[in-house]
Design a protein around this motif. Sequence first.
Motif, PDB file in Angstrom:
ATOM      1  N   THR A  48       0.830  -1.201   0.000  1.00 24.24           N
ATOM      2  CA  THR A  48       0.000   0.000   0.000  1.00 24.24           C
ATOM      3  C   THR A  48       0.863   1.248   0.000  1.00 24.24           C
ATOM      4  O   THR A  48       0.586   2.217  -0.723  1.00 24.24           O
ATOM      5  N   THR A  52       0.834   3.856  -3.081  1.00 24.28           N
ATOM      6  CA  THR A  52       0.420   5.218  -2.739  1.00 24.28           C
ATOM      7  C   THR A  52       1.505   6.227  -3.098  1.00 24.28           C
ATOM      8  O   THR A  52       1.220   7.308  -3.624  1.00 24.28           O
ATOM      9  N   TYR A  56       0.606   9.156  -5.857  1.00 20.29           N
ATOM     10  CA  TYR A  56       0.522  10.553  -5.434  1.00 20.29           C
ATOM     11  C   TYR A  56       1.839  11.305  -5.599  1.00 20.29           C
ATOM     12  O   TYR A  56       1.851  12.539  -5.648  1.00 20.29           O
ATOM     13  N   ARG A 237     -10.795  12.087  -3.532  1.00 20.17           N
ATOM     14  CA  ARG A 237      -9.763  11.149  -3.990  1.00 20.17           C
ATOM     15  C   ARG A 237      -9.167  10.366  -2.822  1.00 20.17           C
ATOM     16  O   ARG A 237      -8.903   9.171  -2.929  1.00 20.17           O
ATOM     17  N   ASN A 241      -9.296   6.377  -2.380  1.00 18.52           N
ATOM     18  CA  ASN A 241      -8.073   5.623  -2.144  1.00 18.52           C
ATOM     19  C   ASN A 241      -8.226   4.687  -0.943  1.00 18.52           C
ATOM     20  O   ASN A 241      -7.887   3.500  -1.009  1.00 18.52           O
TER      21      ASN A 241
END
Length: 374
Positions: A48, A52, A56, A237, A241
Motif C-alpha cells: 500500500t 500510494t 501521489y 480522492r 483511495n
Amino acid sequence: MKIKSFEFNLSELAGAMGDFGTLFPLAIGYIVVCGLDPAGLLVMMGLTNIVTGLVYRLPMPVEPMKVLAVVAIAQQWSPSMVYASGFAMGVLWLFLSATGLMGLLARITPRPVIRGIQVALGVMLAVQAVKMLAGGWVLGVLAIAIVLLLRRNRYAPAAVVLVLLGMAIMLVKGTFAQVQAPVFALPTMVSFSLVESWQSLLAAGFSQLPLTATNAVIATSVLIKEYWPDKPVSETRLSLNMGLINLLSPFFGGMPMCHGAGGLAGQYYFGARTGGANIIEGLLELALGLLLAQSIAGLFAAFPLAIVGAMMFLVGIEMTKFAKDTRWNLDLLPLLATLVASLWINMACGFLVGLAVYYGIEWQQRRGCRKGAA
C-alpha cells in the motif's frame, strides 16, 4: 523550480520513519492480541505504501484506523473479525467517494474547525508521547535533543539516528538474540463473513467514520495543500483511495488502514518531501513481512518506547502550530469549541460541536445585519 516527485536519500528515509509512533503499538496489538498474521499485515502495508507513493508522488502516511484498532485489541477480536472490519470500511469509503458526500462534507467544514481538529490531534499525540516517555525520561530527553539538533541534517537525519540508537540499545540488551533466522513467508488468503463485517460496523466502524473523515481525509487534504500547494489532493480522492485499499488488503491479511494528518506531519517534520519516502517505507515493510514475520512482534515490542515517544511528542507540538493563522476575532471560538469537545469526549463530537458553534455565530451575524438594514 520544479519539485521532484521521487528522491531516495537519508532525508526521505528519516521521513519514512516519522509516523512510527502510531504504527508500532497498534501493529503489536493486532499481532499479539488479535492473532493477525505478521506477514500479511506488513506485506499489505508495504504494498500500500509503495502504490500510494507511486500514485501521489508525495509522502502519504498509511496508518491503522485507530478506533477500530483500539476496540479490536481491547475486545480481543478474532483475525476474521478484523479483516471483516477492514472490508466494511472499504465499502463505506467507496460509497462516500462515489456519491460525493465526502466532498460535500469537506465543503461545509470551515477552516477553524479543521484547525481545532489539528490542534486536538497534536495535543493527543503529545499526551500519549509523555506516557511513553515516563519509563525513560533520560533517554527521552536525549532523543528530543537529537531531533532538535539533527532534524534538518542531510547526512545524519534525526529519525535515522534515533532508530539506530534504539537498535543499539536493543543489541546491548541482547534482544536480537531472540530473532529467528530469516524465513521467506508469503501472506495467505483469508476469509470472513458479511455478518462479521456488519458486527464490526456496529462495534466500532460507525464510530471510526467521523474520526477518519476529519483527520484522515479533510485535515490531510488541507495539510497537503499547505505543504505542497502545487500538488493538491482532494477529499474525494483520498476517500476513494482508502476505499480501494480496504476492499483489497483484508483478503491477504491486511489490517484496516487509512491516512492521517498526524502521520503526514510526522513524515514532513522528519524530512520526507517526495513519494520516495513511501516507497522506502514500503520496501522496508515488505522485507520485514516476507523474511522476519515470526520475529517482528518481539522486535517492535523491544524497541525503546522513550525514543518513539520523543518523536511523537515533537510531531504533536508541530501539529499545534497550524493554529497560528487563526483570526482571533472570528475563528477563535469555533476552534476552541472543537478542541475542548475533542479532548473531553472524542474527535467526532468535537467536529460536530465546532460546526454548530461556527454556523451559530454566522447565523447570529447575518441576523444582526438584517436587523441593522431594517
